[in-house]
Design a protein around this motif. Structure first.
Motif, PDB file in Angstrom:
ATOM      1  N   LEU A 153     -50.955 -12.930 -12.023  1.00 19.76           N
ATOM      2  CA  LEU A 153     -49.574 -12.663 -12.473  1.00 19.76           C
ATOM      3  C   LEU A 153     -49.106 -11.048 -11.827  1.00 19.76           C
ATOM      4  CD1 LEU A 153     -47.229 -13.297 -14.101  1.00 19.76           C
ATOM      5  CD2 LEU A 153     -48.056 -11.887 -16.216  1.00 19.76           C
ATOM      6  N   ALA A 154     -50.116 -10.239 -11.725  1.00 21.98           N
ATOM      7  CA  ALA A 154     -49.686  -9.049 -11.408  1.00 21.98           C
ATOM      8  C   ALA A 154     -49.374  -8.936  -9.791  1.00 21.98           C
ATOM      9  CB  ALA A 154     -50.837  -7.885 -11.445  1.00 21.98           C
ATOM     10  N   ASN A 155     -50.175 -10.045  -9.066  1.00 13.98           N
ATOM     11  CA  ASN A 155     -49.789 -10.304  -7.518  1.00 13.98           C
ATOM     12  C   ASN A 155     -48.988 -11.548  -7.067  1.00 13.98           C
ATOM     13  OD1 ASN A 155     -51.859  -8.048  -6.852  1.00 13.98           O
ATOM     14  ND2 ASN A 155     -53.347  -9.354  -7.692  1.00 13.98           N
ATOM     15  N   LEU A 156     -48.378 -12.113  -8.207  1.00 14.97           N
ATOM     16  CA  LEU A 156     -47.742 -13.178  -7.826  1.00 14.97           C
ATOM     17  C   LEU A 156     -46.581 -13.131  -6.827  1.00 14.97           C
ATOM     18  CD1 LEU A 156     -47.703 -16.207  -8.119  1.00 14.97           C
ATOM     19  CD2 LEU A 156     -46.221 -15.978 -10.253  1.00 14.97           C
ATOM     20  N   ALA A 157     -45.577 -12.057  -7.151  1.00 11.97           N
ATOM     21  CA  ALA A 157     -44.380 -11.558  -6.307  1.00 11.97           C
ATOM     22  C   ALA A 157     -44.847 -11.492  -5.038  1.00 11.97           C
ATOM     23  CB  ALA A 157     -43.722 -10.533  -7.147  1.00 11.97           C
ATOM     24  N   ALA A 158     -45.969 -10.716  -4.629  1.00 18.55           N
ATOM     25  CA  ALA A 158     -46.174 -10.432  -3.434  1.00 18.55           C
ATOM     26  C   ALA A 158     -46.810 -11.566  -2.639  1.00 18.55           C
ATOM     27  CB  ALA A 158     -47.406  -9.379  -3.351  1.00 18.55           C
ATOM     28  N   ILE A 159     -47.801 -12.443  -3.466  1.00 24.01           N
ATOM     29  CA  ILE A 159     -48.056 -13.613  -2.966  1.00 24.01           C
ATOM     30  C   ILE A 159     -46.770 -14.647  -2.730  1.00 24.01           C
ATOM     31  CG2 ILE A 159     -49.322 -15.767  -3.369  1.00 24.01           C
ATOM     32  CD1 ILE A 159     -51.092 -13.835  -5.292  1.00 24.01           C
ATOM     33  N   ALA A 160     -45.937 -14.708  -3.254  1.00 19.69           N
ATOM     34  CA  ALA A 160     -44.830 -15.643  -3.171  1.00 19.69           C
ATOM     35  C   ALA A 160     -43.948 -15.099  -1.865  1.00 19.69           C
ATOM     36  CB  ALA A 160     -43.896 -15.710  -4.252  1.00 19.69           C
ATOM     37  N   GLU A 161     -43.954 -13.762  -1.854  1.00 18.46           N
ATOM     38  CA  GLU A 161     -43.320 -13.210  -0.613  1.00 18.46           C
ATOM     39  C   GLU A 161     -43.987 -13.593   0.754  1.00 18.46           C
ATOM     40  OE1 GLU A 161     -40.165 -11.527   1.226  1.00 18.46           O
ATOM     41  OE2 GLU A 161     -40.424 -11.853  -0.831  1.00 18.46           O
ATOM     42  N   ARG A 162     -45.276 -13.579   0.852  1.00 18.19           N
ATOM     43  CA  ARG A 162     -46.016 -13.981   1.896  1.00 18.19           C
ATOM     44  C   ARG A 162     -45.956 -15.150   2.164  1.00 18.19           C
ATOM     45  NH1 ARG A 162     -51.162 -10.108   2.811  1.00 18.19           N
ATOM     46  NH2 ARG A 162     -50.231  -8.163   2.545  1.00 18.19           N
ATOM     47  N   ALA A 163     -45.883 -16.301   1.107  1.00 18.95           N
ATOM     48  CA  ALA A 163     -45.856 -17.614   1.216  1.00 18.95           C
ATOM     49  C   ALA A 163     -44.603 -17.835   1.949  1.00 18.95           C
ATOM     50  CB  ALA A 163     -46.187 -18.477  -0.041  1.00 18.95           C
ATOM     51  N   ARG A 164     -43.394 -17.391   1.668  1.00 21.81           N
ATOM     52  CA  ARG A 164     -42.234 -17.511   2.117  1.00 21.81           C
ATOM     53  C   ARG A 164     -42.149 -17.425   3.797  1.00 21.81           C
ATOM     54  NH1 ARG A 164     -40.717 -14.677  -2.360  1.00 21.81           N
ATOM     55  NH2 ARG A 164     -39.641 -16.373  -4.045  1.00 21.81           N
ATOM     56  N   ALA A 165     -43.090 -16.755   4.096  1.00 20.86           N
ATOM     57  CA  ALA A 165     -43.229 -16.414   5.743  1.00 20.86           C
ATOM     58  C   ALA A 165     -44.037 -17.306   6.428  1.00 20.86           C
ATOM     59  CB  ALA A 165     -43.769 -15.025   5.912  1.00 20.86           C
ATOM     60  N   LEU A 166     -44.816 -18.262   5.734  1.00 18.76           N
ATOM     61  CA  LEU A 166     -45.497 -19.293   6.434  1.00 18.76           C
ATOM     62  C   LEU A 166     -44.810 -20.253   6.891  1.00 18.76           C
ATOM     63  CD1 LEU A 166     -48.220 -19.777   3.465  1.00 18.76           C
ATOM     64  CD2 LEU A 166     -48.370 -18.526   5.581  1.00 18.76           C
ATOM     65  N   PRO A 167     -45.237 -20.533   8.264  1.00 22.35           N
ATOM     66  CA  PRO A 167     -44.223 -21.551   9.012  1.00 22.35           C
ATOM     67  C   PRO A 167     -44.429 -23.141   8.349  1.00 22.35           C
ATOM     68  CG  PRO A 167     -46.013 -21.068  10.137  1.00 22.35           C
ATOM     69  CD  PRO A 167     -46.239 -20.100   9.078  1.00 22.35           C
ATOM     70  N   ALA A 168     -43.374 -23.829   8.219  1.00 24.50           N
ATOM     71  CA  ALA A 168     -43.714 -25.201   7.795  1.00 24.50           C
ATOM     72  C   ALA A 168     -44.506 -26.078   8.791  1.00 24.50           C
ATOM     73  CB  ALA A 168     -42.153 -25.902   7.536  1.00 24.50           C
ATOM     74  N   PHE A 213     -48.356 -25.961   1.816  1.00 27.99           N
ATOM     75  CA  PHE A 213     -48.009 -26.725   0.444  1.00 27.99           C
ATOM     76  C   PHE A 213     -48.295 -25.811  -0.705  1.00 27.99           C
ATOM     77  CE2 PHE A 213     -48.596 -30.680   3.060  1.00 27.99           C
ATOM     78  CZ  PHE A 213     -47.451 -30.995   3.103  1.00 27.99           C
ATOM     79  N   GLN A 214     -49.521 -25.174  -0.820  1.00 29.68           N
ATOM     80  CA  GLN A 214     -49.949 -24.274  -1.788  1.00 29.68           C
ATOM     81  C   GLN A 214     -48.866 -23.125  -2.141  1.00 29.68           C
ATOM     82  OE1 GLN A 214     -53.197 -21.374  -1.303  1.00 29.68           O
ATOM     83  NE2 GLN A 214     -54.253 -22.595  -3.051  1.00 29.68           N
ATOM     84  N   GLY A 215     -48.562 -22.672  -0.833  1.00 31.19           N
ATOM     85  CA  GLY A 215     -47.652 -21.383  -0.798  1.00 31.19           C
ATOM     86  C   GLY A 215     -46.180 -21.976  -1.583  1.00 31.19           C
ATOM     87  N   GLN A 216     -45.707 -23.091  -1.177  1.00 28.47           N
ATOM     88  CA  GLN A 216     -44.472 -23.598  -1.827  1.00 28.47           C
ATOM     89  C   GLN A 216     -44.526 -23.677  -3.401  1.00 28.47           C
ATOM     90  OE1 GLN A 216     -41.588 -24.274   0.151  1.00 28.47           O
ATOM     91  NE2 GLN A 216     -42.772 -23.061   1.299  1.00 28.47           N
ATOM     92  N   ILE A 217     -45.601 -24.241  -3.748  1.00 24.71           N
ATOM     93  CA  ILE A 217     -46.166 -24.236  -5.229  1.00 24.71           C
ATOM     94  C   ILE A 217     -46.155 -22.806  -5.799  1.00 24.71           C
ATOM     95  CG2 ILE A 217     -47.793 -24.854  -6.976  1.00 24.71           C
ATOM     96  CD1 ILE A 217     -48.629 -26.916  -5.018  1.00 24.71           C
ATOM     97  N   LEU A 218     -46.726 -21.886  -5.284  1.00 22.17           N
ATOM     98  CA  LEU A 218     -46.763 -20.460  -5.808  1.00 22.17           C
ATOM     99  C   LEU A 218     -45.170 -19.993  -5.593  1.00 22.17           C
ATOM    100  CD1 LEU A 218     -50.016 -19.348  -3.866  1.00 22.17           C
ATOM    101  CD2 LEU A 218     -49.635 -19.301  -6.199  1.00 22.17           C
TER     102      LEU A 218
END
Length: 309
Positions: free
Chosen positions: A275-290, A241-246
């Motif tokens: 902010l500097a790491n948000l793109a990388a964090i969001a990319e990893r969050a997309r890989a998290l299984p639902a 859920f946190q990943g989806q928000i990010l």
């Protein structure tokens, strides 16, 4: 306002612009009597230029970042005014006539940044007409050029240019209430930030309201990320859920989104370094299984779990 790198224009369009420039120079090189009539500038209205500017700025105003393509006509704005310049409250003609069709001098603008309109502004008790129009203040007006054969590099403009050498992020900061202020540079408030806010009416009420709405989304998402942090380290559902928000937060920074400068400013103010790491964090969050629930978790239960009800 965002710093934007301007790509080259198509050679055919540039050639048409260069031809009009030569004609304008010839017109204003005549004697005062002969050049008394204004020159008819047309090439800046070329559909190819309008399309290139819309693509470059994603249908947004180059100055305030409001999406304008679907709600009002877009003005092709001359950063350095073509017909005349206001100096000491008086219009002096001609303006930067040789730049009327110069690709580097053209920007897409909403009518409220580009044209004087009456607004209620925080620093004034009554409505007053504000908008860039023919305003083009300089750091030192004695260095202003008035002819095509003078060196324009001598000028130091005070209104920020999104395609210019200055990064607007270094001069403008945004607040949660939608307001914008000039940043401090050392111990001095940025004169460029102040002039940009003043002449573009960046504190106009309707614009502040729209920025405030976006600020509320940003701050609410940041708060949710904070609230989920204790569980996210051990609970896979909370982490998802946190990943989806990010991911949603990162989506507010995509090029076609309004008020990206505001979004950047608020994220950096609230959580420096994120902010500097948000793109990388969001990319990893997309890989998290639902999360998988058997039976599937209802929306009601999912919300209760997320908000610890």
């Amino acid at each position: 306002m965002l710093k934007v790198e301007r790509p080259p224009l198509a050679a055919e369009t540039l050639a048409r612009c260069a031809l009009e420039r030569e004609k304008a120079i010839a017109h204003y090189s005549k004697s005062h009597a002969e050049a008394d009539a204004d020159f008819s500038f047309r090439e800046y209205k070329n559909p190819a230029i309008a399309e290139a500017l819309e693509k470059l700025f994603h249908g947004k105003c180059a100055y305030c970042e409001t999406v304008i393509a679907t709600v009002q006509p877009t003005d092709i704005e001359h950063y350095r005014p073509k017909g005349g310049v206001i100096i000491n409250s008086r219009l002096k003609k001609p303006g930067y006539y040789w730049l009327a069709a110069d690709w580097d001098n053209l920007l897409p603008s909403c009518i409220f940044c580009n044209r004087p309109n009456r607004h209620e502004l925080p620093e004034h008790e009554r409505k007053r007409a504000v908008g860039k129009g023919n305003e083009f203040p300089l750091e030192d007006d004695a260095r202003r050029v008035s002819r095509h054969d003078e060196n324009i590099e001598n000028e130091v403009p005070l209104i920020l240019n999104p395609c210019g050498p200055d990064d607007p992020d270094e001069h403008l900061a945004f607040e949660p209430d939608g307001s914008v202020r000039a940043r401090k540079i050392g111990n001095t408030t940025s004169a460029k930030g102040e002039a940009t806010i003043r002449h573009l009416a960046l504190q106009r009420p309707a614009l502040r309201r729209e920025r405030k709405k976006r600020a509320e989304y940003i701050l609410a998402n940041l708060k949710q990320v904070e609230q989920l942090m204790p569980q996210a380290t051990t609970d896979v559902d909370a982490r998802y859920f946190q990943g989806q928000i990010l991911i949603r937060l990162h989506s507010y920074l995509q090029s076609d989104e309004p008020y990206i400068a505001l979004t950047r400013s608020l994220i950096e103010q609230q959580h420096p370094g994120v902010l500097a790491n948000l793109a990388a964090i969001a990319e990893r969050a997309r890989a998290l299984p639902a999360p998988i629930h058997n039976p599937p978790l209802s929306l009601d239960l999912a919300l209760k779990k997320l908000y610890r009800l």
